[in-house]
Scaffold this active site. Structure first.
Site, PDB file in Angstrom:
ATOM      1  N   GLY A 233      -2.449  -7.341  -4.743  1.00  0.00           N
ATOM      2  CA  GLY A 233      -3.492  -6.568  -4.061  1.00  0.00           C
ATOM      3  C   GLY A 233      -2.891  -5.343  -3.412  1.00  0.00           C
ATOM      4  O   GLY A 233      -1.729  -5.003  -3.639  1.00  0.00           O
ATOM      5  N   ASP A 234      -3.707  -4.680  -2.590  1.00  0.00           N
ATOM      6  CA  ASP A 234      -3.303  -3.436  -1.944  1.00  0.00           C
ATOM      7  C   ASP A 234      -3.784  -3.493  -0.497  1.00  0.00           C
ATOM      8  O   ASP A 234      -4.995  -3.478  -0.255  1.00  0.00           O
ATOM      9  CB  ASP A 234      -3.946  -2.261  -2.694  1.00  0.00           C
ATOM     10  CG  ASP A 234      -3.644  -0.918  -2.050  1.00  0.00           C
ATOM     11  OD1 ASP A 234      -2.994  -0.889  -0.992  1.00  0.00           O
ATOM     12  OD2 ASP A 234      -4.086   0.103  -2.615  1.00  0.00           O
ATOM     13  N   PHE A 235      -2.833  -3.585   0.433  1.00  0.00           N
ATOM     14  CA  PHE A 235      -3.268  -3.743   1.834  1.00  0.00           C
ATOM     15  C   PHE A 235      -3.936  -2.492   2.402  1.00  0.00           C
ATOM     16  O   PHE A 235      -4.503  -2.542   3.481  1.00  0.00           O
ATOM     17  CB  PHE A 235      -2.150  -4.283   2.738  1.00  0.00           C
ATOM     18  CG  PHE A 235      -0.802  -3.599   2.658  1.00  0.00           C
ATOM     19  CD1 PHE A 235      -0.669  -2.224   2.757  1.00  0.00           C
ATOM     20  CD2 PHE A 235       0.351  -4.384   2.528  1.00  0.00           C
ATOM     21  CE1 PHE A 235       0.577  -1.615   2.715  1.00  0.00           C
ATOM     22  CE2 PHE A 235       1.617  -3.778   2.466  1.00  0.00           C
ATOM     23  CZ  PHE A 235       1.728  -2.390   2.558  1.00  0.00           C
ATOM     24  N   HIS A 253       6.903  -0.534   9.488  1.00  0.00           N
ATOM     25  CA  HIS A 253       7.909   0.522   9.681  1.00  0.00           C
ATOM     26  C   HIS A 253       8.058   1.435   8.454  1.00  0.00           C
ATOM     27  O   HIS A 253       8.687   2.467   8.519  1.00  0.00           O
ATOM     28  CB  HIS A 253       9.251  -0.046  10.156  1.00  0.00           C
ATOM     29  CG  HIS A 253      10.050  -0.783   9.122  1.00  0.00           C
ATOM     30  ND1 HIS A 253      11.372  -1.113   9.303  1.00  0.00           N
ATOM     31  CD2 HIS A 253       9.716  -1.269   7.890  1.00  0.00           C
ATOM     32  CE1 HIS A 253      11.818  -1.763   8.242  1.00  0.00           C
ATOM     33  NE2 HIS A 253      10.840  -1.871   7.375  1.00  0.00           N
TER      34      HIS A 253
HETATM   35  C1  LIG Z   1      10.091  -3.631   3.284  1.00  0.00           C
HETATM   36  S1  LIG Z   1       9.315  -4.731   2.196  1.00  0.00           S
HETATM   37  C2  LIG Z   1       9.164  -6.197   3.201  1.00  0.00           C
HETATM   38  C3  LIG Z   1       8.851  -7.415   2.378  1.00  0.00           C
HETATM   39  C4  LIG Z   1       8.729  -8.710   3.169  1.00  0.00           C
HETATM   40  N1  LIG Z   1       7.691  -8.678   4.169  1.00  0.00           N
HETATM   41  C5  LIG Z   1      10.060  -9.035   3.822  1.00  0.00           C
HETATM   42  O1  LIG Z   1      10.171  -8.874   5.039  1.00  0.00           O
HETATM   43  O2  LIG Z   1      10.986  -9.443   3.104  1.00  0.00           O
HETATM   44  C6  LIG Z   1       7.640  -4.132   2.173  1.00  0.00           C
HETATM   45  C7  LIG Z   1       6.780  -4.811   1.099  1.00  0.00           C
HETATM   46  O3  LIG Z   1       5.475  -4.186   1.085  1.00  0.00           O
HETATM   47  C8  LIG Z   1       5.003  -4.243  -0.258  1.00  0.00           C
HETATM   48  N2  LIG Z   1       3.936  -3.246  -0.427  1.00  0.00           N
HETATM   49  C9  LIG Z   1       4.076  -1.893  -0.416  1.00  0.00           C
HETATM   50  N3  LIG Z   1       2.873  -1.296  -0.556  1.00  0.00           N
HETATM   51  C10 LIG Z   1       1.969  -2.304  -0.652  1.00  0.00           C
HETATM   52  C11 LIG Z   1       0.527  -2.302  -0.780  1.00  0.00           C
HETATM   53  N4  LIG Z   1      -0.155  -1.160  -0.829  1.00  0.00           N
HETATM   54  N5  LIG Z   1      -0.101  -3.508  -0.822  1.00  0.00           N
HETATM   55  C12 LIG Z   1       0.622  -4.679  -0.761  1.00  0.00           C
HETATM   56  N6  LIG Z   1       1.977  -4.714  -0.612  1.00  0.00           N
HETATM   57  C13 LIG Z   1       2.624  -3.550  -0.574  1.00  0.00           C
HETATM   58  C14 LIG Z   1       6.229  -3.920  -1.070  1.00  0.00           C
HETATM   59  O4  LIG Z   1       6.108  -4.352  -2.412  1.00  0.00           O
HETATM   60  C15 LIG Z   1       7.327  -4.660  -0.300  1.00  0.00           C
HETATM   61  O5  LIG Z   1       7.577  -5.933  -0.842  1.00  0.00           O
END
Ligand SMILES: C[S@@+](CC[C@H](N)C(=O)[O-])C[C@H]1O[C@@H](n2cnc3c(N)ncnc32)[C@H](O)[C@@H]1O
Length: 343
Positions: A233-235, A253
């Protein structure tokens, strides 16, 4: 007026300290290359001569020796005989099979930092990310386009999360949250650790579709697949409803205040009045105090145009999305748990 010898000596010491700080870049780069070359894996079972290491890593023996000598001077390896190196306890987490392995994290830094740091003036001039300037794509689009780097990124996030999860679990009581939704939950390492601690709870990882399969693998490996799923999905569009607890670790962040407000509003829409949201990130201290989040803050700027935040900044962003900051729970890691509820 003449200057005192003692004064001169202090000035010289300060000048040398600044030069040493500048040289840290060279030490860091050597460390990243050692991680990329998996030197610690090669040394895991026994000391090896540099010649042998060079054959395995397809490097020049003399050049590799000079890099190993530098890292040995920082305690990661020990030159136990002429040109023969062994792994030290300090270097041990460089092994890829170490329970607190940081190999993938340092290899990822080695792959990404040289791309962006050279052009970092762009971020200083504009306040925007340098990464898309250099590669042509925002970082997550780049990861999708370069699966090899995407896999390294996901592995690095998983390993970092495995490292920090015990500290989070010791600091925050997850009992009483039957259903947990990990928004941008990466490989699922955090939700898996929580569900292993809380056998009655269930969970969902919401992720970019690119990451869903590796999250499902981790969930299966951790033995919680009967209580946990991963959905693509897409948050920025929607966050799944039905959670008693929503988690966001190292997600906010990545983004500017405007984008964070969009994500938080989607979380708020998904939450019931009695749901809680946990943001797991660095909470920057004010003033000059040292904190690892201050380096990560610049990394977030050049990579994504994101930032680390103070408690006050979290409070303001939450309020703008209809949420209230309840408390900040420190952990024995550099990261804190920011707990929020609907206002
Ligand atoms: C910095 S990583 C942190 C992942 C996890 N929460 C952790 O702490 O290990 C940020 C995550 O946000 C996901 N992400 C980025 N854009 C997104 C979106 N629009 N919708 C859902 N997930 C997304 C990325 O794929 C990535 O896995």
């Amino acid at each position: 007026m003449g200057r005192s010898v003692a004064g001169d000596r202090n000035e010289q010491e300060r000048a040398y300290a600044l030069l040493a700080l500048g040289d840290e870049l060279i030490h860091a780069r050597a460390l990243q290359i050692a991680a990329e070359l998996r030197i610690a894996d090669l040394l895991a079972s026994r000391p090896r001569p540099c010649q042998d290491l060079a054959e395995h890593t397809e490097t020049d023996p003399e050049a590799l020796y000079r890099m190993m000598r530098l890292l040995a001077s920082r305690g990661l390896f020990h030159e136990s005989g002429t040109g023969v190196f062994e792994l030290t306890p300090m270097g041990d987490p460089l092994r890829s099979d170490h329970p607190a392995s940081v190999r993938s994290v340092l290899a990822l830094t080695g792959a990404v930092a040289p791309l962006v740091l050279g052009g970092a003036h762009h971020s200083l001039r504009t306040g925007e990310a340098t990464f898309p300037q250099v590669t042509g794509d925002p970082i997550y689009a780049h990861m999708a386009r370069h699966p090899e780097q995407g896999r390294l990124f996901d592995e690095a996030m998983r390993d970092l999360t495995r490292l920090v999860a015990p500290a989070v679990l010791d600091a925050y009581d997850f009992t009483g949250a039957p259903h947990i939704i990990d928004v941008g939950g990466g490989s699922g390492a955090l939700i898996s650790a929580i569900l292993r601690r809380e056998p009655a709870a269930s969970g969902v990882v919401l992720e970019d579709p690119r990451v869903v399969d590796s999250a499902l693998d981790e969930i299966r490996e951790e033995g919680v697949a009967d209580r946990c799923s991963a959905v693509g999905g897409d948050f920025f569009r929607e966050v799944p409803a039905g959670g008693d607890l929503y988690l966001m670790k190292w997600v906010l962040h990545n983004w500017s205040d405007e984008r964070v407000t969009d994500i938080l509003r989607n979380c708020r829409r998904a939450m019931r009045e009695d749901s809680r949201l946990l943001i797991i990130e660095s909470v920057l201290p004010s003033g000059d105090d040292a904190h690892p989040g201050k380096a990560m803050d610049l990394a977030m700027l050049v990579l994504l145009g994101g930032r680390e935040r103070t408690e006050e900044q979290f409070g303001e962003l939450l309020a703008g999305a209809g949420l209230r900051l309840e408390r900040v729970v420190p952990t024995r890691s550099p990261h804190s748990v920011v707990e929020a509820s609907p206002r």
